[in-house]
Design an enzyme around this catalytic site. Structure first.
Site, PDB file in Angstrom:
ATOM      1  CD  GLU A  44      -3.431   5.605   6.460  1.00  0.00           C
ATOM      2  OE1 GLU A  44      -3.381   5.671   5.226  1.00  0.00           O
ATOM      3  OE2 GLU A  44      -2.497   5.141   7.153  1.00  0.00           O
TER       4      GLU A  44
ATOM      5  CD  GLU B  51      -3.845  -2.635   7.289  1.00  0.00           C
ATOM      6  OE1 GLU B  51      -2.716  -2.824   6.859  1.00  0.00           O
ATOM      7  OE2 GLU B  51      -4.513  -1.617   7.028  1.00  0.00           O
TER       8      GLU B  51
ATOM      9  CE  LYS C  71      -0.080   3.664   4.732  1.00  0.00           C
ATOM     10  NZ  LYS C  71      -0.327   3.856   6.136  1.00  0.00           N
TER      11      LYS C  71
ATOM     12  CG  ASN D 272      -1.754   1.216   1.357  1.00  0.00           C
ATOM     13  OD1 ASN D 272      -1.877   1.985   0.407  1.00  0.00           O
ATOM     14  ND2 ASN D 272      -2.351   1.425   2.528  1.00  0.00           N
TER      15      ASN D 272
ATOM     16  CB  SER E 117       4.600  -1.547  12.309  1.00  0.00           C
ATOM     17  OG  SER E 117       4.135  -0.219  12.498  1.00  0.00           O
TER      18      SER E 117
ATOM     19  N   GLY F  75       1.675   2.360  10.750  1.00  0.00           N
ATOM     20  CA  GLY F  75       2.577   3.495  10.600  1.00  0.00           C
ATOM     21  C   GLY F  75       3.224   3.947  11.895  1.00  0.00           C
TER      22      GLY F  75
ATOM     23  CG  HIS G 256      -6.120   1.781   4.913  1.00  0.00           C
ATOM     24  ND1 HIS G 256      -5.733   2.756   5.793  1.00  0.00           N
ATOM     25  CD2 HIS G 256      -5.061   0.954   4.773  1.00  0.00           C
ATOM     26  CE1 HIS G 256      -4.473   2.533   6.163  1.00  0.00           C
ATOM     27  NE2 HIS G 256      -4.049   1.437   5.556  1.00  0.00           N
TER      28      HIS G 256
HETATM   29  C1  PEP Z   1      -1.046   0.199   5.901  1.00  0.00           C
HETATM   30  O1  PEP Z   1      -1.012   1.289   5.390  1.00  0.00           O
HETATM   31  O2  PEP Z   1      -1.981  -0.565   5.631  1.00  0.00           O
HETATM   32  C2  PEP Z   1       0.011  -0.186   6.825  1.00  0.00           C
HETATM   33  C3  PEP Z   1      -0.070  -1.333   7.433  1.00  0.00           C
HETATM   34  O3  PEP Z   1       1.053   0.713   6.994  1.00  0.00           O
HETATM   35  P1  PEP Z   1       2.448   0.417   7.748  1.00  0.00           P
HETATM   36  O4  PEP Z   1       2.988  -0.870   7.180  1.00  0.00           O
HETATM   37  O5  PEP Z   1       3.302   1.578   7.405  1.00  0.00           O
HETATM   38  O6  PEP Z   1       2.152   0.275   9.195  1.00  0.00           O
END
Ligand code: PEP
Length: 259
Positions: free
Chosen positions: A102, A172, A12, A10, A217, A178, A100
């Site tokens: 976000e 997630e 983003k 992803n 992460s 993040g 997601h």
């Molecule tokens: C994500 O954006 O779905 C995500 C898991 O980001 P990160 O790996 O940076 O935590």
């Protein structure tokens, strides 16, 4: 049950189309053949570049696929700023991320809206990567199972039991996205097992087939242990998917953990 691992990147709101093109060419050239597919999820503005370079790379959709990070649930019309599932299919997308955290937190997307998007994506022939996960307050307040139950129920309520197996779920935990704080393999496995038990209430067969990705992460040095858990079938990765070498390292770890 033999489920293949999936590695979803992803990006983003990162990468101009030229950068995306360079990334795909370099990644595809170094990508080892394996049963672990990579799905690139660029911003919409780079989808055309990713589509054409994926084609040029000759890796084929099994090794290297791509998709979008969001879409609307209508196929066309007066919806300024939105793209439809059909528009994504038109570009060769196979996947779309929906729900997601976000999108939920920053853009106010509700479970109901996400559920409509999941259904519309499936109807258009896309594979939804349907994201769920709890905030830290919800986890600390003992609400993990309640939140996951609601998200799974409402997000998948328009999907028939017969179509359920076509959905990819991404668990997630919001507190891990993040932040550099990754769920422990045991925390992730417990949540995945719980989600699979929810799916099994709809269809035991689908629950056994469905890929449930972990996101939050994931890095090359924690990937193997997470991916080795029984109910973890891949990773949805943000930050660590932005550099070619890092994504290649993640892919290698997924291959190593392949069950
Ligand atoms: C994500 O954006 O779905 C995500 C898991 O980001 P990160 O790996 O940076 O935590």
């Amino acid at each position: 049950m033999n489920r293949k691992l999936l590695l979803a990147a992803n990006w983003k709101m990162n990468k101009l189309s030229g950068e995306a093109r360079e990334f795909v060419l370099s990644y595809a050239a170094k990508l080892a053949e394996s049963s672990v597919a990579t799905v690139l999820l660029p911003p919409n503005t780079a989808l055309v570049a990713v589509a054409s370079t994926c084609k040029e790379s000759g890796k084929g959709p099994v090794g290297l696929a791509f998709g979008a990070q969001n879409c609307y649930f209508q196929s066309s019309g007066a919806f300024t700023g939105e793209v439809s599932p059909q528009m994504l299919v038109d570009l060769g997308c196979r996947y779309v991320v929906l729900g997601h955290s976000e999108r939920r937190a920053i853009f106010g997307e509700s479970d109901e809206l996400i559920g409509k998007k999941v259904k519309a994506a499936l109807d258009a022939g896309l594979t939804p990567i349907f994201c769920i996960g709890e905030t830290l307050d919800e986890r600390n307040g003992g609400k993990l199972e309640e939140v996951l139950t609601r998200q799974v129920r409402v997000g998948l309520e328009l999907v028939s039991d017969a179509d359920l197996h076509k959905v990819v779920i991404a668990y997630e935990p919001v507190w891990a996205i993040g932040t550099g704080v990754v769920a422990t393999p045991a925390q992730a496995q417990d949540a995945h097992k719980f989600v699979r038990s929810l799916l099994a209430k709809r269809s035991a067969q689908a629950a056994g087939q469905m890929q449930i990705l972990y996101g939050g992460s994931v890095k090359p040095d924690n990937c193997f242990e997470l991916m080795s858990q029984d109910d973890i079938d891949g990773a949805l990765v943000g930050g660590a998917s932005l550099e070619v070498e890092s994504l290649l390292a993640l892919h290698k770890e997924c291959v190593r953990a392949s069950k």
